[in-house]
Each structure stands twice: as structure tokens, then as C-alpha cells.
Scaffold this active site. Structure first.
Site, PDB file in Angstrom:
ATOM      1  N   HIS A 497       0.812  -1.446   0.003  1.00 30.84           N
ATOM      2  CA  HIS A 497      -0.080  -0.284   0.213  1.00 30.84           C
ATOM      3  C   HIS A 497       0.960   0.820  -0.246  1.00 30.84           C
ATOM      4  CE1 HIS A 497      -4.004   2.286   1.859  1.00 30.84           C
ATOM      5  NE2 HIS A 497      -3.068   3.636   1.332  1.00 30.84           N
ATOM      6  N   GLU A 498       1.523   1.084   0.948  1.00 31.83           N
ATOM      7  CA  GLU A 498       2.715   2.957   1.144  1.00 31.83           C
ATOM      8  C   GLU A 498       3.102   2.337  -0.624  1.00 31.83           C
ATOM      9  OE1 GLU A 498       1.804   4.584   3.037  1.00 31.83           O
ATOM     10  OE2 GLU A 498       0.346   3.523   3.954  1.00 31.83           O
ATOM     11  N   HIS A 501       1.363   4.666  -3.081  1.00 32.51           N
ATOM     12  CA  HIS A 501       1.532   6.129  -2.831  1.00 32.51           C
ATOM     13  C   HIS A 501       3.028   6.317  -3.231  1.00 32.51           C
ATOM     14  CE1 HIS A 501      -2.142   6.222  -0.382  1.00 32.51           C
ATOM     15  NE2 HIS A 501      -2.087   6.170   0.199  1.00 32.51           N
TER      16      HIS A 501
HETATM   17 ZN   LIG Z   1      -3.459   5.244   1.748  1.00 30.59          ZN
END
Ligand SMILES: [Zn+2]
Length: 706
Positions: A497-498, A501
Site C-alpha cells: 500500500h505505502e 503512494h
Molecule cells: Zn493510504
């Protein structure tokens, strides 16, 4: 977060009079912030930066920024895009450089000195930005450019930047007549106070509830970690020898999941769902009513019918109808599944001769039995296949397969902590993309959670592409002498997830600093992150990175199957409790008229009854402890998590259709989403990638709801 800003602004007004030391420091050439950084890629020289460098650097940064803004306002030439908007975007670069280092350290590696500086600096910074956002001369210039926008031959990105900037002034009240402006400030002030009060009440009522256990027999079934935590709490409270359970989640959930004592489960569960609703001094009902009323009044000052309209117009969803549409569509699919989950649990209870009807306080306990029965997945069996370095190799391999980009560790670059790693990111042809820091292990100097941030955002400056310096910070278990860091499935998901980003920041290709990278609306920003999660447990992907830390053996098929099956466990419940909260948020904030004496509990009940919520499920947050919307920045925004999931599941479908590592699909995702930041309308960007509007079927399938 926005709410917090309001508070800080209020605090700042009180503080400005007593800041006398601001300019007393002369420019100190030993202070690295006053020098060029001759490090590779211009990364921060962490080995040279000392805590005492921050205050003078902040002071100088704010002084310079103010000077730059004054120069824009006082420019005798006619306002142009170049002399107003570009100048505005490029202003504050000294301050940004200081603040990026400081705020990253304060989150990831703080100490007493940084915390003390933060307390002093935050109010000053808020006042500083407030002065810019409420600067009438500046707004006049921006407005003059905005009014000529049709004749300026602007690029899409320039037009978007102009519009966003102009609107942010307007939404801050710049165009309101004096009386309405004054009323708006009053409303904001009262809302700021109420939201602090709301948050305090939640905390205090939370702490007021205690389930004290004196008889050891009542601990039956509970995991040892849960029992020892309860013993420690009792000791802290001066009740050594007893056990105290609270309604904080780490204490609550193990009890609800494992305790066969139904009466005690009921007590604890009710303690939780009545938080802030006990008619005592911490009761939040009146505060909720007043917040809803004030928000509605403020929206009307700006010509909107209600608060949700005012908020949503700046988001991808655009209006309440679109939000309701998504929430209710998923609701209709999830409700029958949740009802079936009750049936499955009832069957187990009946088989065990429990002689009960499943209630809210039974859910976790019987769901756990269903889980063991149906999925038989033990986290301990899978962890050895997810050693932290192997998972990191996995995300890099994934990025390489999709875009040909490479990550090369640079041990020669300065770091702020020895546990961190630094990577140089390059295109397939070797040209540079940026720098990627990772800082994965928990330690006392780091706050909780996981996040992406930047030391420098990508932008074009003086005709040159400024390369981004991005960081991912997590709180994974640190390795010990005899044990490497092994990740749980949740933690693996978090790393993917990170990293998503991170890619959004790294692969940004924008002109404007203000719009680059992750500077997009809340309901769009989680698309690049959540889409990466989809790869994590695909069998094809797992075979590339999930290798036993001792033997190097690839994770066996049988475990892969179990992991993927368990993804559907209890999804009726999870989905419905989320949606109930999302609908409640929308119902409060789409009221066109608010009764100042609104009965909040009755409103909530009527709202939930309207959708047919079953009694065994409470909204994820009930009104009196819904901090996201009453003391956080998520009012009319709780839906955003699901909205982004619709997008990410639909977008991932394109890879399912064309191949998990299909480079053409990946290139299109990069070109249309990852590189664009906030430089264009998100739905337009999405359509350019996908060729059609997102559908909810992939989300429903992903959650096992169809
Ligand atoms: Zn997030």
C-alpha cells in the site's frame, strides 16, 4: 487533519504576540539549511543537521516566503499567470525544504528537542499560511488572472492550478460580504471548540468504562497476551491481582472474540457502543446536534443547500447523489451476506446447544468459530514466507516487471536512522527518477501507523525537472538476534500500500509543485496505494517473493489457497458496519434544515432503520464517537475509502484482463494516473486509463459479495 488546522490557527492568534526571538538569529553559515546541499541528488545532509538548526531556518524560511508573497502582491505590472500563479507555486521553497526535513523527523524519529520546537513552530507556521490564504491583495491578483483565464491559452495543468487556487480562496471566504465573513469566522471558531470537546469526551468516556474481573474463571478462553495486558491495567489502577478490560480496541476485540462468558461480552460490547451516549458529563449528543447545525449554516453562506454539497464539489464524487449511489448499491449486495453470516453463526450456536439468539455481542465469538471451521488459516504458518527484505524485493520486482524501473541501494547516502535504507530509482534506460527511503521498523522515536511522505516533491523549476525524494515509514517488528523481521498478512499489505503512494510521488511528472504527486482529492489518493495491494497475494506474484526465510522454499500452493479464501471471511459484517457509518455521515450532512434540538440517537436509529440495518450490527462508529466526522477532517468523506476501493478493484481488473504484469496496461496507468498528480480531473484521468467508468462488480467479487 483539516480540523486540526483550524485549532492550530486559533492557537496561533494567541501566540504571535509573544514570539520575539524570531529574527534575532543571524544567518549562520554552519547551518546546513543556509547552504546548498552538495549531497548526491541533493538529499538532506542528515549527518550535518542538528536540532538547533531548525528554529533559525524556520524563521528565515517564513521571512523569505513572506517577502516572495509581498513581491507578488506589490508587483506594479498587470497580474499574469507567470508573475502571479507561477510565482505563487514556486514561492516558499526555502521554508518547504526546512519543513520537509523537520516534519519527517518529527513523525519518524523524534526526540524531546524536536517536540519542543514543534510546539513553538506549529502555531507560527499556521499563522504564516493563514496570512497568505487570507491575504486580500493576493486574492485580487489571483482573481484578476482567473477572470482572464479563457484568453490565456493555458495548458490543462495550468488551468487546473489556477482554478484550484482561486477556489481555495473563495472557499475560505474571500468573496463573502463583510457580515457573512464575520459570521463564517464565528462559526469556524465555535466548530473548532466543539470538535475539541467532542474528541475529549470520546477519550474520557472511553477511559471511564472498566470491566473489572476478580474471578480467574472469568478469563477462560482468553489469549495469554490479553490476560497479561488486563493484569497490567489493573495494577496501574491500583487493583493488583484483578484484571481490567477496557473498550479500547486492543482490549475489547480479543475479549469479544475468545471469551465464552456471554454476560461479560454483553457488558463490554454495550460499554463500547454507548461511548459518548451515557447522559453523563462526557455525553456528545448535544455537541453532535450543534456541529451539524453550524456546518449547515456555513454551507448556506456559500450558497449550498447543505454541508455535503459544499464538501463534495471539491471531490471526485462531486455531489451527494453519487456517494449515495455507491453506498446503497454495495449495501444491497452486502446485507444478504451479513444476514447469511448470522445464519451460519446461529447454526454453530445451535449445534453447541448454546440456546441463544445471536446478538451484537456474540458476533466476534461465533465468527471466530466459523473462521476456524471454514478457513483454518493460521498466521504463524505463513509468516516465515514474508521476511521483510523478501517482501521488499517483491515490491521492487513488481515495479520492475510493470515499468522496467529499478531500485539500487545507495549505502553512501546520508540517513537519519541506521535502520533506514536509501534507494536510487532509475528508468529502464538508466535515467534517474528519484530517491526512495524506506524506514520499516518500529521504535520509540516513531509515531504509530504507516505512511508515505516526501523530502522533496517533483516539479519543474527554471526549466529543470526536480527529482522527487520519497519516503515510506512503517511500524513492522524489528529483527532480533535470532529472529528476522517476519510480516503478518496485514503488514505485507501495508508495505504494498505505502509503496503505491510512494510510486505516485516518484513517478509524478508535473510542472506545478502544488499539484504534483499525491496532491489529489481524498477519494482519489488511495487509488494508487490500494491498487498495489491487489498484487500482494496473487499466486503468480507470491511465487516471485514469498520464500521461506530459512530454506528459500517458495510458499506452498495449499497456503496460497488458504490466504486467498480467507479474504472473504466475515465480509458481510465488515462491509455493512462500514457502510452504515458512511450512510450516517451522509444523512447528517445532507440535512437542508437542521433542528437545533435534534434528538441525535433518534435520528441515527431512524436513519439505520431506513436502510434495514440488522440489530446484530452497529455502525462502525455511532454518532457520539464518530471522531472521523465530528473531530477529524472526514465529514461527508467517510465514503472515500470505499470509493477508492471501487476504483482500485476496477483498475486492477484491467491487469486481470490483459495480464498481471502487462506492460502496456502498466504504461497507461503510469501515464494517466501515476504521473499526473492533481493536474487534471481525476475521473477524466481514470477514463483515459480504463476506457470506461468504474463498475462496482470487481469490488463486490473481491469482498465475496457476489
Ligand atoms: Zn493510504
Amino acid at each position: 487533519m483539516k480540523k486540526l488546522l483550524f485549532l492550530i490557527i486559533v492557537a496561533a492568534l494567541a501566540f504571535t504576540s509573544c514570539q520575539t526571538q524570531k529574527n534575532e538569529s543571524k544567518i549562520d553559515m554552519n547551518n546546513p539549511f543556509f547552504k546548498e546541499w552538495n549531497t548526491p541528488f541533493g538529499v538532506p545532509p542528515f549527518d550535518e543537521i542538528k536540532n538547533e538548526d531548525f528554529r533559525p531556518a524556520f524563521a528565515e524560511g517564513m521571512r523569505l516566503h513572506k517577502e516572495e508573497i509581498d513581491a507578488i502582491v506589490n508587483n506594479p505590472e498587470e497580474p499574469t499567470f507567470e508573475n502571479t500563479m507561477v510565482a505563487l507555486d514556486k514561492s516558499g521553497s526555502f521554508l518547504n525544504r526546512v519543513n520537509n526535513v523537520f516534519s519527517n523527523l518529527s513523525g519518524a524519529h523524534t526526540n524531546d528537542s524536536i517536540q519542543a520546537i514543534e510546539k513553538d513552530i506549529e502555531p507560527l507556521l499556521s499563522a504564516h499560511y493563514d496570512d497568505i490564504n487570507l491575504n486580500e491583495g493576493l486574492f485580487k491578483k489571483v482573481k484578476a488572472v482567473y477572470e482572464q483565464r479563457e484568453n490565456l491559452d493555458l495548458t490543462t495543468e495550468e488551468a487546473r492550478f489556477l482554478e484550484k487556487k482561486y477556489k481555495s480562496f473563495v472557499r475560505g471566504g474571500a468573496e463573502l460580504p463583510a457580515d457573512k465573513k464575520a459570521r463564517m469566522r464565528e462559526i469556524n471558531g465555535e466548530l473548532a471548540t466543539l470538535s475539541v470537546q467532542f474528541g475529549e469526551n470520546v477519550l474520557k468516556d472511553n477511559n471511564a468504562f472498566k470491566l473489572v474481573i476478580e474471578d480467574e474463571a472469568d478469563l477462560e478462553g482468553l489469549p495469554a497476551s490479553s490476560v497479561s495486558a488486563a493484569a497490567a491495567t489493573a495494577k496501574e489502577e491500583g487493583q493488583e491481582g484483578k484484571w481490567i478490560f477496557t473498550i479500547s480496541r486492543p482490549s475489547l476485540y480479543p475479549f469479544l472474540t475468545y471469551s465464552p462468558n456471554r454476560a461479560l461480552r454483553e457488558k463490554l460490547y454495550k460499554g463500547y457502543i454507548l461511548k459518548g451516549d451515557n447522559g453523563n458529563e462526557y455525553d456528545n449528543n448535544k455537541i453532535v446536534a450543534r456541529i451539524v447545525e453550524l456546518r449547515s449554516e456555513r454551507a448556506k453562506l456559500f450558497g449550498y443547500n447543505n454541508h455535503a454539497e459544499y464538501i463534495l464539489v471539491e471531490n471526485m464524487a462531486q455531489n451527494p447523489e453519487n456517494v449515495y449511489d455507491i453506498l446503497t448499491q454495495v449495501w444491497e449486495k452486502a446485507l444478504p451476506v451479513a444476514k447469511q453470516e448470522v445464519v451460519d453463526m446461529q447454526a454453530i450456536a445451535d449445534k453447541e446447544g448454546a440456546n441463544i439468539k445471536i446478538e451484537g455481542w456474540d458476533w466476534w465469538y461465533y465468527a471466530e468459530k466459523v473462521r476456524q471451521d471454514k478457513y483454518a488459516l493460521s498466521e504463524e504458518d505463513v509468516k516465515p514466507y514474508f521476511q521483510v527484505d523478501n517482501v521488499q524485493k517483491g515490491i521492487f520486482t513488481l515495479a520492475n516487471k510493470l515499468w522496467g524501473i529499478t531500485f539500487t541501494e545507495r549505502t553512501d547516502l546520508p540517513k537519519y536512522h541506521k535502520d533506514g535504507k536509501v534507494f536510487e530509482v532509475k528508468e529502464a534506460d538508466g535515467s534517474p527518477i528519484g530517491i526512495f527511503y524506506t524506514d520499516y521498523f518500529a521504535r520509540p522515536s516513531k509515531r504509530g501507523g504507516a505512511w508515505m511522505s516526501s523530502f522533496r516533491k517533483q516539479e519543474m523549476k527554471d526549466g529543470e525537472n526536480v527529482l522527487p525524494i520519497i519516503t515510506n515509514v512503517c511500524n513492522f517488528p524489528a529483527p532480533t538476534e535470532d529472529m528476522p523481521s517476519l510480516l503478518s498478512l496485514d503488514q505485507v499489505t501495508t508495505m504494498f500500500h505505502e509503496f503505491g503512494h510512494g510510486l505516485h510521488g516518484l513517478l509524478s511528472d508535473c510542472e506545478t509543485r502544488t499539484l504534483s504527486g499525491t496532491s489529489v482529492s481524498r477519494d482519489f489518493v488511495e487509488l494508487p496505494s490500494q491498487i498495489m495491494e491487489n498484487w500482494a497475494f496473487e499466486p503468480e506474484m507470491l511465487s516471485l517473493y514469498a520464500k521461506h526465510y530459512k530454506t528459500g522454499e517458495v510458499i506452498p500452493d495449499e497456503l496460497v489457497k488458504k490466504i486467498n479464501n480467507a479474504a472473504h471471511f466475515n465480509q458481510g459484517f465488515t462491509t455493512i458496519e462500514f457502510l452504515a457509518a458512511g450512510l450516517l455521515d451522509m444523512d447528517f450532512h445532507t440535512l437542508n434544515e437542521v433542528d437545533p434540538n435534534m434528538d441525535v440517537a433518534a435520528f441515527e436509529k431512524a436513519s439505520m432503520d431506513k436502510y434495514g440495518l440488522i440489530p446484530q450490527i452497529a455502525p462502525r462508529y455511532r454518532s457520539t464517537y464518530f471522531s472521523h466526522i465530528f473531530s477529524g477532517g472526514y465529514s461527508s468523506g467517510y465514503y472515500a475509502y470505499l470509493w477508492a476501493e471501487v476504483l482500485d478493484k476496477d483498475a486492477f481488473q484491467a491487469f486481470k484482463e490483459n495480464g498481471l504484469f502487462d506492460q502496456a496496461t502498466a504504461a497507461s496507468f503510469r501515464e494517466n494516473v501515476l504521473s499526473k498528480g492533481g493536474s487534471d480531473d481525476p475521473m477524466k484521468l481514470y477514463l483515459q486509463f480504463r476506457g470506461k467508468e468504474p463498475g462496482i462488480e470487481p469490488l463486490l467479487k473481491g469482498r465475496g459479495l457476489m
